[in-house]
Design an enzyme around this catalytic site. Structure first.
Site, PDB file in Angstrom:
ATOM      1  N   HIS A 123      41.471  37.929  49.337  1.00 23.12           N
ATOM      2  CA  HIS A 123      40.693  38.079  48.102  1.00 23.12           C
ATOM      3  C   HIS A 123      40.109  36.761  47.603  1.00 23.12           C
ATOM      4  O   HIS A 123      39.664  36.677  46.469  1.00 23.12           O
ATOM      5  CB  HIS A 123      41.567  38.739  47.016  1.00 23.12           C
ATOM      6  CG  HIS A 123      42.001  40.128  47.393  1.00 23.12           C
ATOM      7  ND1 HIS A 123      43.080  40.768  46.822  1.00 23.12           N
ATOM      8  CD2 HIS A 123      41.498  40.998  48.302  1.00 23.12           C
ATOM      9  CE1 HIS A 123      43.212  41.971  47.368  1.00 23.12           C
ATOM     10  NE2 HIS A 123      42.274  42.129  48.266  1.00 23.12           N
ATOM     11  N   CYS A 131      28.331  29.514  47.441  1.00 18.52           N
ATOM     12  CA  CYS A 131      26.906  29.660  47.148  1.00 18.52           C
ATOM     13  C   CYS A 131      26.507  31.134  47.254  1.00 18.52           C
ATOM     14  O   CYS A 131      26.860  31.810  48.231  1.00 18.52           O
ATOM     15  CB  CYS A 131      26.090  28.829  48.136  1.00 18.52           C
ATOM     16  SG  CYS A 131      24.315  29.066  47.944  1.00 18.52           S
ATOM     17  N   CYS A 153      21.257  24.363  49.318  1.00 20.42           N
ATOM     18  CA  CYS A 153      20.047  25.169  49.062  1.00 20.42           C
ATOM     19  C   CYS A 153      19.685  25.261  47.585  1.00 20.42           C
ATOM     20  O   CYS A 153      18.650  25.838  47.247  1.00 20.42           O
ATOM     21  CB  CYS A 153      20.213  26.564  49.667  1.00 20.42           C
ATOM     22  SG  CYS A 153      21.297  27.620  48.713  1.00 20.42           S
ATOM     23  N   GLY A 190      56.269  41.199  47.902  1.00 23.92           N
ATOM     24  CA  GLY A 190      55.722  41.117  46.547  1.00 23.92           C
ATOM     25  C   GLY A 190      54.367  41.755  46.358  1.00 23.92           C
ATOM     26  O   GLY A 190      53.547  41.244  45.602  1.00 23.92           O
TER      27      GLY A 190
HETATM   28  N1  LIG Z   1      48.852  35.342  41.868  1.00 24.84           N
HETATM   29  C1  LIG Z   1      47.654  35.885  42.098  1.00 24.84           C
HETATM   30  O1  LIG Z   1      46.807  35.295  42.746  1.00 24.84           O
HETATM   31  C2  LIG Z   1      47.379  37.277  41.541  1.00 24.84           C
HETATM   32  C3  LIG Z   1      48.035  37.695  40.404  1.00 24.84           C
HETATM   33  C4  LIG Z   1      47.754  38.986  39.914  1.00 24.84           C
HETATM   34  C5  LIG Z   1      46.854  39.819  40.589  1.00 24.84           C
HETATM   35  N2  LIG Z   1      46.226  39.383  41.712  1.00 24.84           N
HETATM   36  C6  LIG Z   1      45.301  40.327  42.426  1.00 24.84           C
HETATM   37  O2  LIG Z   1      45.548  41.642  41.963  1.00 24.84           O
HETATM   38  C7  LIG Z   1      45.828  42.596  42.998  1.00 24.84           C
HETATM   39  C8  LIG Z   1      47.234  43.125  42.787  1.00 24.84           C
HETATM   40  O3  LIG Z   1      47.905  43.626  43.916  1.00 24.84           O
HETATM   41  P1  LIG Z   1      49.351  43.050  44.317  1.00 24.84           P
HETATM   42  O4  LIG Z   1      50.002  44.101  45.132  1.00 24.84           O
HETATM   43  O5  LIG Z   1      49.206  41.688  44.864  1.00 24.84           O
HETATM   44  O6  LIG Z   1      50.128  42.876  42.947  1.00 24.84           O
HETATM   45  P2  LIG Z   1      50.775  43.925  41.945  1.00 24.84           P
HETATM   46  O7  LIG Z   1      50.841  43.270  40.606  1.00 24.84           O
HETATM   47  O8  LIG Z   1      50.114  45.248  42.050  1.00 24.84           O
HETATM   48  O9  LIG Z   1      52.260  44.117  42.482  1.00 24.84           O
HETATM   49  C9  LIG Z   1      53.203  43.071  42.407  1.00 24.84           C
HETATM   50  C10 LIG Z   1      54.432  43.496  43.184  1.00 24.84           C
HETATM   51  O10 LIG Z   1      55.318  42.399  43.209  1.00 24.84           O
HETATM   52  C11 LIG Z   1      56.631  42.865  42.963  1.00 24.84           C
HETATM   53  N3  LIG Z   1      57.383  41.720  42.433  1.00 24.84           N
HETATM   54  C12 LIG Z   1      57.526  41.304  41.147  1.00 24.84           C
HETATM   55  N4  LIG Z   1      58.285  40.202  41.085  1.00 24.84           N
HETATM   56  C13 LIG Z   1      58.635  39.890  42.376  1.00 24.84           C
HETATM   57  C14 LIG Z   1      59.409  38.843  42.973  1.00 24.84           C
HETATM   58  N5  LIG Z   1      59.978  37.888  42.239  1.00 24.84           N
HETATM   59  N6  LIG Z   1      59.556  38.848  44.322  1.00 24.84           N
HETATM   60  C15 LIG Z   1      58.980  39.828  45.087  1.00 24.84           C
HETATM   61  N7  LIG Z   1      58.243  40.834  44.572  1.00 24.84           N
HETATM   62  C16 LIG Z   1      58.065  40.857  43.237  1.00 24.84           C
HETATM   63  C17 LIG Z   1      56.459  44.026  42.013  1.00 24.84           C
HETATM   64  O11 LIG Z   1      57.581  44.905  42.064  1.00 24.84           O
HETATM   65  C18 LIG Z   1      55.186  44.675  42.555  1.00 24.84           C
HETATM   66  O12 LIG Z   1      55.481  45.630  43.561  1.00 24.84           O
HETATM   67  C19 LIG Z   1      45.639  41.828  44.279  1.00 24.84           C
HETATM   68  O13 LIG Z   1      44.453  42.279  44.805  1.00 24.84           O
HETATM   69  C20 LIG Z   1      45.514  40.337  43.902  1.00 24.84           C
HETATM   70  O14 LIG Z   1      44.360  39.761  44.498  1.00 24.84           O
HETATM   71  C21 LIG Z   1      46.475  38.114  42.186  1.00 24.84           C
HETATM   72 ZN   LIG Z   2      23.543  27.406  49.313  1.00 25.14          ZN
END
Ligand SMILES: NC(=O)c1ccc[n+]([C@@H]2O[C@H](COP(=O)([O-])OP(=O)(O)OC[C@H]3O[C@@H](n4cnc5c(N)ncnc54)[C@H](O)[C@@H]3O)[C@@H](O)[C@H]2O)c1
Ligand SMILES: [Zn+2]
Length: 244
Positions: A123, A131, A153, A190
């Site tokens: 993601h 760009c 560009c 996670g």
């Molecule tokens: N840190 C980041 O970059 C971030 C943060 C939030 C959302 N996002 C984006 O949002 C979307 C969400 O999907 P997702 O499945 O990544 O997240 P999600 O929030 O849907 O799920 C998080 C999962 O992590 C589990 N969890 C919580 N604490 C934990 C721990 N300490 N150890 C292990 N597991 C744990 C939860 O039970 C849950 O199943 C993704 O597409 C992502 O790109 C990214």
């Molecule tokens: Zn460019």
């Protein structure tokens, strides 16, 4: 948490595997203080706009400066957060296996901060700009003013993050899927496993004959497919697996 929670079969596979793939989601960063999506992050409102509006393809078309303002704010928060034991353990795993692939849905850059290299960021990353015309990437360095326009560009730069309503960048999922189809051991750590196509990566690994292990404090739609489900926080569980 007891190390005997991990099966002998997983210990043996971990000790002998040649090709390992890990898929992480927001949960791996929870212990660093990054809110998970379903644990509250998706309820965030920025200047009156819900998370999925300000982070959307539509908003990119309508008001790029507002989108940048939101991502600048997110980076300012992330800048003070540090990788946790889970990230650090995975960074060490890279040296342990002949072939190791780390695929993440996270955009926070904490795997790289922990020392992981060649991370497949499905993601994108809040630490990169791209760009809108020629797709050149620019790293965003803390404390250094980021560029607004492309040096090649002259077109506008945007956050190199997949927004709501956008497709994944070309080739990235395909590379992850190819590695998944060839791995022997796959960890899903996670992630709520609700976002596709990311959630299909462990399914591809399983279908190709890999042993699949989930690490999560809660069950997910993928739990039934997994050969082993380790219920707990990544920061507690991953060091136990490594003791194999
Ligand atoms: N840190 C980041 O970059 C971030 C943060 C939030 C959302 N996002 C984006 O949002 C979307 C969400 O999907 P997702 O499945 O990544 O997240 P999600 O929030 O849907 O799920 C998080 C999962 O992590 C589990 N969890 C919580 N604490 C934990 C721990 N300490 N150890 C292990 N597991 C744990 C939860 O039970 C849950 O199943 C993704 O597409 C992502 O790109 C990214
Ligand atoms: Zn460019």
């Amino acid at each position: 948490m007891q190390s005997d929670l991990i099966s002998t079969s997983l210990h043996e596979r971990f000790a002998q595997a040649g090709r390992v793939l890990v898929l992480t989601g927001a949960g791996i960063s929870a212990e660093s203080g990054v809110p998970t999506f379903r644990g509250g992050g998706n309820t965030t409102v920025w200047k009156g706009m819900p998370f999925d509006v300000i982070s959307s393809a539509m908003m990119m078309q309508r008001d790029l400066p507002a989108v940048w303002e939101w991502f600048d704010y997110r980076r300012s928060i992330l800048q003070s957060l540090r990788p946790n034991r889970g990230h650090l353990e995975l960074a060490r795993w890279a040296d342990r296996f002949p072939e190791f692939t780390l695929v993440t849905q996270n955009v926070d850059g904490l795997h790289q901060a922990a020392g992981s290299r060649d991370v497949i960021e499905l993601h994108g990353s809040v630490w990169r700009a791209r760009c809108v015309m020629c797709r050149t990437n620019y790293e965003i360095i803390p404390e250094v003013k980021r560029l607004d326009a492309c040096l090649d560009c002259g077109a506008w730069l945007r956050p190199d993050v997949v927004l709501f309503g956008e497709m994944l960048p070309p080739g990235r999922f395909e590379m992850a899927a190819e590695r998944a189809a060839d791995c022997q051991l796959c960890f899903v750590i996670g992630t709520s496993a609700l976002v596709y196509p990311a959630a299909s990566i462990p399914e591809i690994a399983k279908a190709a004959g890999a042993f699949v292990c989930e690490v999560n404090p809660e069950r997910t739609p993928l739990s039934d497919l997994c050969d082993e489900v380790l219920t707990g926080k990544a920061g507690d569980v991953l060091p136990l697996i490594s003791k194999s």
